[in-house]
Each structure stands twice: as structure tokens, then as C-alpha cells.
Design a protein around this motif. Structure first.
Motif, PDB file in Angstrom:
ATOM      1  N   ASN A  41     -44.693  95.579  74.060  1.00 15.25           N
ATOM      2  CA  ASN A  41     -46.039  96.202  74.145  1.00 15.25           C
ATOM      3  C   ASN A  41     -47.184  95.197  74.110  1.00 15.25           C
ATOM      4  O   ASN A  41     -48.315  95.543  73.802  1.00 15.25           O
ATOM      5  N   ASP A  42     -46.899  93.934  74.405  1.00 19.04           N
ATOM      6  CA  ASP A  42     -47.965  92.923  74.499  1.00 19.04           C
ATOM      7  C   ASP A  42     -47.506  91.800  75.422  1.00 19.04           C
ATOM      8  O   ASP A  42     -46.779  90.898  75.005  1.00 19.04           O
ATOM      9  N   GLY A  43     -47.933  91.864  76.683  1.00 20.14           N
ATOM     10  CA  GLY A  43     -47.535  90.860  77.664  1.00 20.14           C
ATOM     11  C   GLY A  43     -47.980  89.451  77.316  1.00 20.14           C
ATOM     12  O   GLY A  43     -47.421  88.469  77.790  1.00 20.14           O
ATOM     13  N   TYR A  44     -49.013  89.357  76.474  1.00 16.70           N
ATOM     14  CA  TYR A  44     -49.571  88.053  76.110  1.00 16.70           C
ATOM     15  C   TYR A  44     -48.996  87.504  74.790  1.00 16.70           C
ATOM     16  O   TYR A  44     -49.454  86.486  74.301  1.00 16.70           O
ATOM     17  N   TYR A  45     -48.001  88.214  74.214  1.00 16.20           N
ATOM     18  CA  TYR A  45     -47.456  87.853  72.894  1.00 16.20           C
ATOM     19  C   TYR A  45     -47.007  86.396  72.824  1.00 16.20           C
ATOM     20  O   TYR A  45     -47.436  85.633  71.958  1.00 16.20           O
ATOM     21  N   PHE A  46     -46.158  85.978  73.764  1.00 15.17           N
ATOM     22  CA  PHE A  46     -45.608  84.612  73.745  1.00 15.17           C
ATOM     23  C   PHE A  46     -46.668  83.580  74.120  1.00 15.17           C
ATOM     24  O   PHE A  46     -46.673  82.476  73.582  1.00 15.17           O
ATOM     25  N   LEU A  47     -47.565  83.958  75.041  1.00 13.92           N
ATOM     26  CA  LEU A  47     -48.640  83.048  75.459  1.00 13.92           C
ATOM     27  C   LEU A  47     -49.534  82.694  74.273  1.00 13.92           C
ATOM     28  O   LEU A  47     -49.837  81.514  74.040  1.00 13.92           O
ATOM     29  N   LYS A  48     -49.940  83.717  73.518  1.00 10.03           N
ATOM     30  CA  LYS A  48     -50.839  83.492  72.366  1.00 10.03           C
ATOM     31  C   LYS A  48     -50.207  82.560  71.341  1.00 10.03           C
ATOM     32  O   LYS A  48     -50.854  81.653  70.818  1.00 10.03           O
ATOM     33  N   LYS A  49     -48.923  82.801  71.076  1.00  7.85           N
ATOM     34  CA  LYS A  49     -48.219  81.966  70.085  1.00  7.85           C
ATOM     35  C   LYS A  49     -48.070  80.525  70.581  1.00  7.85           C
ATOM     36  O   LYS A  49     -48.190  79.573  69.812  1.00  7.85           O
ATOM     37  N   GLN A  50     -47.816  80.376  71.892  1.00  4.23           N
ATOM     38  CA  GLN A  50     -47.640  79.030  72.459  1.00  4.23           C
ATOM     39  C   GLN A  50     -48.959  78.257  72.474  1.00  4.23           C
ATOM     40  O   GLN A  50     -48.982  77.065  72.183  1.00  4.23           O
ATOM     41  N   ILE A  51     -50.062  78.942  72.809  1.00  3.45           N
ATOM     42  CA  ILE A  51     -51.386  78.290  72.808  1.00  3.45           C
ATOM     43  C   ILE A  51     -51.756  77.863  71.388  1.00  3.45           C
ATOM     44  O   ILE A  51     -52.270  76.763  71.169  1.00  3.45           O
ATOM     45  N   PHE A  52     -51.462  78.730  70.415  1.00  9.24           N
ATOM     46  CA  PHE A  52     -51.748  78.412  69.006  1.00  9.24           C
ATOM     47  C   PHE A  52     -50.950  77.169  68.574  1.00  9.24           C
ATOM     48  O   PHE A  52     -51.494  76.250  67.949  1.00  9.24           O
ATOM     49  N   ALA A  53     -49.649  77.149  68.946  1.00  7.12           N
ATOM     50  CA  ALA A  53     -48.787  76.006  68.602  1.00  7.12           C
ATOM     51  C   ALA A  53     -49.268  74.733  69.297  1.00  7.12           C
ATOM     52  O   ALA A  53     -49.253  73.647  68.707  1.00  7.12           O
ATOM     53  N   ALA A  54     -49.705  74.864  70.561  1.00  2.70           N
ATOM     54  CA  ALA A  54     -50.214  73.702  71.307  1.00  2.70           C
ATOM     55  C   ALA A  54     -51.483  73.157  70.654  1.00  2.70           C
ATOM     56  O   ALA A  54     -51.682  71.936  70.598  1.00  2.70           O
ATOM     57  N   GLY A  55     -52.332  74.063  70.153  1.00  2.24           N
ATOM     58  CA  GLY A  55     -53.553  73.648  69.439  1.00  2.24           C
ATOM     59  C   GLY A  55     -53.223  72.867  68.178  1.00  2.24           C
ATOM     60  O   GLY A  55     -53.788  71.791  67.925  1.00  2.24           O
ATOM     61  N   LEU A  56     -52.264  73.392  67.379  1.00  2.00           N
ATOM     62  CA  LEU A  56     -51.825  72.689  66.173  1.00  2.00           C
ATOM     63  C   LEU A  56     -51.161  71.358  66.535  1.00  2.00           C
ATOM     64  O   LEU A  56     -51.361  70.351  65.856  1.00  2.00           O
ATOM     65  N   GLY A  57     -50.374  71.382  67.632  1.00  2.00           N
ATOM     66  CA  GLY A  57     -49.699  70.168  68.108  1.00  2.00           C
ATOM     67  C   GLY A  57     -50.694  69.091  68.513  1.00  2.00           C
ATOM     68  O   GLY A  57     -50.489  67.904  68.241  1.00  2.00           O
ATOM     69  N   LEU A  58     -51.785  69.522  69.155  1.00  2.00           N
ATOM     70  CA  LEU A  58     -52.823  68.579  69.584  1.00  2.00           C
ATOM     71  C   LEU A  58     -53.503  67.929  68.375  1.00  2.00           C
ATOM     72  O   LEU A  58     -53.743  66.716  68.362  1.00  2.00           O
ATOM     73  N   ILE A  59     -53.780  68.755  67.344  1.00  2.00           N
ATOM     74  CA  ILE A  59     -54.378  68.224  66.110  1.00  2.00           C
ATOM     75  C   ILE A  59     -53.424  67.213  65.467  1.00  2.00           C
ATOM     76  O   ILE A  59     -53.830  66.117  65.057  1.00  2.00           O
ATOM     77  N   ALA A  60     -52.124  67.582  65.409  1.00  2.00           N
ATOM     78  CA  ALA A  60     -51.111  66.693  64.825  1.00  2.00           C
ATOM     79  C   ALA A  60     -50.996  65.395  65.624  1.00  2.00           C
ATOM     80  O   ALA A  60     -50.901  64.306  65.050  1.00  2.00           O
ATOM     81  N   MET A  61     -51.045  65.517  66.957  1.00  2.00           N
ATOM     82  CA  MET A  61     -50.931  64.338  67.819  1.00  2.00           C
ATOM     83  C   MET A  61     -52.117  63.396  67.621  1.00  2.00           C
ATOM     84  O   MET A  61     -51.948  62.171  67.501  1.00  2.00           O
ATOM     85  N   LEU A  62     -53.324  63.959  67.553  1.00  2.00           N
ATOM     86  CA  LEU A  62     -54.526  63.145  67.329  1.00  2.00           C
ATOM     87  C   LEU A  62     -54.500  62.492  65.950  1.00  2.00           C
ATOM     88  O   LEU A  62     -54.936  61.354  65.787  1.00  2.00           O
ATOM     89  N   PHE A  63     -53.959  63.216  64.961  1.00  2.00           N
ATOM     90  CA  PHE A  63     -53.860  62.664  63.609  1.00  2.00           C
ATOM     91  C   PHE A  63     -52.914  61.458  63.591  1.00  2.00           C
ATOM     92  O   PHE A  63     -53.279  60.376  63.118  1.00  2.00           O
ATOM     93  N   PHE A  64     -51.707  61.640  64.128  1.00  2.00           N
ATOM     94  CA  PHE A  64     -50.713  60.551  64.113  1.00  2.00           C
ATOM     95  C   PHE A  64     -51.099  59.391  65.027  1.00  2.00           C
ATOM     96  O   PHE A  64     -50.689  58.260  64.814  1.00  2.00           O
ATOM     97  N   MET A  65     -51.894  59.709  66.051  1.00  2.00           N
ATOM     98  CA  MET A  65     -52.377  58.673  66.957  1.00  2.00           C
ATOM     99  C   MET A  65     -53.281  57.683  66.212  1.00  2.00           C
ATOM    100  O   MET A  65     -53.351  56.502  66.543  1.00  2.00           O
TER     101      MET A  65
END
Length: 371
Positions: A41-65
Motif C-alpha cells: 500500500n505504498d509504492g514509495y516505501y523502499f525508495l523513502k528508506k533508501q534515500i534516508f539510508a543514502a543521506g545517512l551514508g553521505l554524512i558518514a562518508m563525509l565524516f570519515f573523509m
């Protein structure tokens, strides 16, 4: 203060290749997960979770960089201990069983896969361990046996989760770190024989009969295409129907419940179907660029810990990408391995982006062309 002024830029090509893979991943996760999302009942369910994870991943990548990788060496024992402890959480009430396998930990507000944490933790620990023993690398008693114990413990923790594919991925990664550190060829042969015996036992044991069935299905997937060969056959149909230019973004037919988890273990098949050979080749090319830059960083860093850590991160990305693509093209028996940066999965995406962040930080200490 002078050191801060002379801080070099990171490897821009590596950064760009990683961000492009993550971007392609977000688009392909959205496309391939749409039917499953609609069912929930939510076509965007996986997209939203992946974008959220990518956002956290980007913060983590910039931190470790911007986090000096040499500090990680001092914390390696603690990191390894935490990663193994996260694996043990699976056997507590927090452990969650999905599709017959206990591989997830539910913290209430989120779930995560400890196997991804163990992968990075063991790479950091083994790199630190071997860099302290650079004069004793060829010593069987003082280095090879402890290294085999570390590899056995790390892989054993993942094998307990009934995840043979990830166990093999991590085993190959850790052995490659030891190989680059300068291990004896005879010791390598001994480890390969031991690993081969273990793999045969894992496949042929009575309690894991499904693995043997996967192996026989691999030899001829079309002989039992309604059962054991189903995934491989549907994956080949997807790749074959894509042709040179693909059916078009969002126009995959196999994602409509023909391929199980098309947004994860078989995402490359959907890339091949929707974007064709050219789309698949572009993804492979981006991985090749990422791996090439990683190898250059490992070769040019003067610090042994930096070299081994970069080697481990690059080896992990290389081995996992190869296994995923080999499974999708039915070149090896079916096993559930996500494609780094591209497949759906929050823990995996954040951990891989963090790893690239560490790699980018190592590149700041290397004297080479940044472009």
C-alpha cells in the motif's frame, strides 16, 4: 597548524564514481521495488528508506573523509569487539528471523544486519594486526596462526547466521589483506585447502540440503525451472530481454513477482532488463573506476596500515560485486548477495559509504594525481 594548511584534497574520481553508483542505486531500487511497494500500500516505501539510508551514508562518508584514518588503528580492537558483539545480538530476543534465516537485529526504531558491521570491523582489525607484525609476516606461529583464528572467528560469526555467500565474501577479502601483507605462498595454499574443505562440508551437510539443490540447479537451471532453477532462469530472462538498450526505465516485467527481491539480490538483472547491456556495462565501468582508484591509493600510501586497510575495502567491494553479477548471470550457484551501493539495504549502504569515506581519507595522505 602548518599540517592543516597542507591537507590534500581527496580522490575526486573515487568520490564521483561512488556517488554515481548510489544515485543509480536509488533510481533502480525505486523502479524494481514498485510492485512490492504497491502490495504494501505504498509504492514509495523502499525508495523513502533508501534515500534516508543514502543521506545517512553521505554524512558518514563525509565524516570519515575528514577523520584521520590513523586514529582508527588505535581503536581497531574496540571496533572489532563491537562488531562481534553486534553479531551475538542475533542470538538474543532482539534477533529477527526473516525468510528462514536469523540475520537481522531489531532495535525497535530500526533493524540492521550485523554481518555488514562484522565485515568492516574485521577488515580494520586485521589490517591493524598485520601492520604491527610487518617483520613477522612469514612467521607461521606468530602471524599465520593468529590471522587464521581472526579470519575463522569473523567468518564463523557470519556462518552462524546461515549466510554462506557473505562468509565466502569476507573470507576472500581477509585472505587478500594477508596476501598483500606478504604472507608465504605455502601458507596461502594451506588456507585455500582448508577453506575449500570447509566450503564442501557446508554445501554437502544434511542440515543444509538446500545448498546442494542450488548447486545441482546451477549446473542446469532450465532442468527444474519451476523450482530450484527458478531464480537463475528468471534472472536470465530479464537480462536477455533487455538487449542492447533495455526495455526502458520502469518497464521491467520480471520485477512483477517473477524474481524474488528484485531490488536486492537480483537488482543487476533488473538493470540489464530496463537499461540493457549499455546500462549494465555502465554500472560495471563505475565499479572498475572505483576499484582502480582504490588500488592506486593502496599502492601509493607509504603507511602499511593505510595500505592494508585500503586493500581490504577495495577487495570487499570487488569480491561482493563480482559474486552478485556472477549469480545474476548464472555463472555461479545462486546466493543472496546485494550489489554494493546499488542494492536496497540501509546497513549495507551506510557501511559501504563509510568505507569509501575511509578510503578517501587515506587518499588525502597520498602523493598522486587527484583527478
Amino acid at each position: 597548524m602548518a599540517k592543516k594548511v597542507r591537507k590534500r584534497a581527496c580522490d575526486f574520481t573515487l568520490l564521483l564514481a561512488t556517488l554515481l553508483l548510489v544515485f543509480i542505486g536509488i533510481i533502480m531500487v525505486f523502479s524494481s521495488s514498485w510492485p512490492e511497494g504497491i502490495r504494501m500500500n505504498d509504492g514509495y516505501y523502499f525508495l523513502k528508506k533508501q534515500i534516508f539510508a543514502a543521506g545517512l551514508g553521505l554524512i558518514a562518508m563525509l565524516f570519515f573523509m575528514n577523520f584521520d584514518y590513523r586514529i582508527i588503528k588505535k581503536m581497531s580492537r574496540l571496533i572489532y569487539f563491537i562488531s562481534l558483539a553486534s553479531g551475538l545480538l542475533i542470538f538474543t530476543p532482539l534477533g529477527v528471523v526473516k525468510k528462514g534465516a536469523r540475520r537481522w537485529v531489531d532495535l525497535g526504531f530500526t533493524t540492521f544486519m550485523p554481518s555488514d558491521v562484522i565485515k568492516l570491523g574485521s577488515i580494520i582489525f586485521l589490517a591493524a594486526f598485520l601492520s604491527k607484525r610487518k617483520d613477522l609476516i612469514k612467521d607461521f606461529k606468530k602471524t599465520t596462526i593468529p590471522t587464521m583464528i581472526i579470519i575463522g572467528l569473523s567468518c564463523g560469526m557470519i556462518y552462524l547466521q546461515k549466510d554462506l555467500g557473505t562468509t565466502v565474501t569476507l573470507g576472500m577479502t581477509l585472505v587478500s589483506i594477508f596476501f598483500v601483507a606478504g604472507m608465504k605462498a605455502s601458507h596461502l595454499l594451506l588456507m585455500i585447502i582448508g577453506a575449500s574443505v570447509g566450503l564442501v562440508m557446508a554445501i554437502t551437510s544434511d542440515e543444509n540440503e538446500y545448498r546442494m539443490r542450488r548447486l545441482t540447479a546451477f549446473l542446469d537451471p532450465f532442468a527444474d525451472k519451476a523450482d530450484t532453477g527458478w531464480q537463475a532462469v528468471q534472472s536470465l530472462y530479464a537480462l536477455g530481454s533487455g538487449g542492447l538498450f533495455g526495455l526502458g526505465l520502469g518497464k521491467s516485467r520480471q520485477k512483477f513477482f517473477y524474481i524474488p527481491e528484485p531490488y536486492n539480490d537480483f537488482i543487476f538483472a533488473i538493470i540489464g532488463e530496463e537499461l540493457g547491456f549499455l546500462g549494465g556495462f555502465t554500472v560495471i565501468l563505475l565499479f572498475m573506476v572505483l576499484i582502480w582508484r582504490g588500488i592506486r591509493i593502496a599502492l601509493n600510501i607509504e603507511d602499511l596500515f593505510g595500505c592494508l586497510l585500503a586493500t581490504g575495502i577495495v577487495a570487499l567491494i570487488t569480491v561482493q560485486s563480482l559474486i552478485h553479477i556472477a549469480v545474476v548471470t548464472s555463472s555461479i550457484p545462486t546466493t543472496g548477495i546485494p550489489l554494493p551501493f546499488v542494492s536496497y539495504g540501509g546497513t549495507s549502504l551506510i557501511l559501504y559509504m563509510s568505507s569509501v569515506g575511509i578510503l578517501l581519507n587515506i587518499s588525502r595522505h597520498v602523493k598522486l594525481d587527484r583527478s
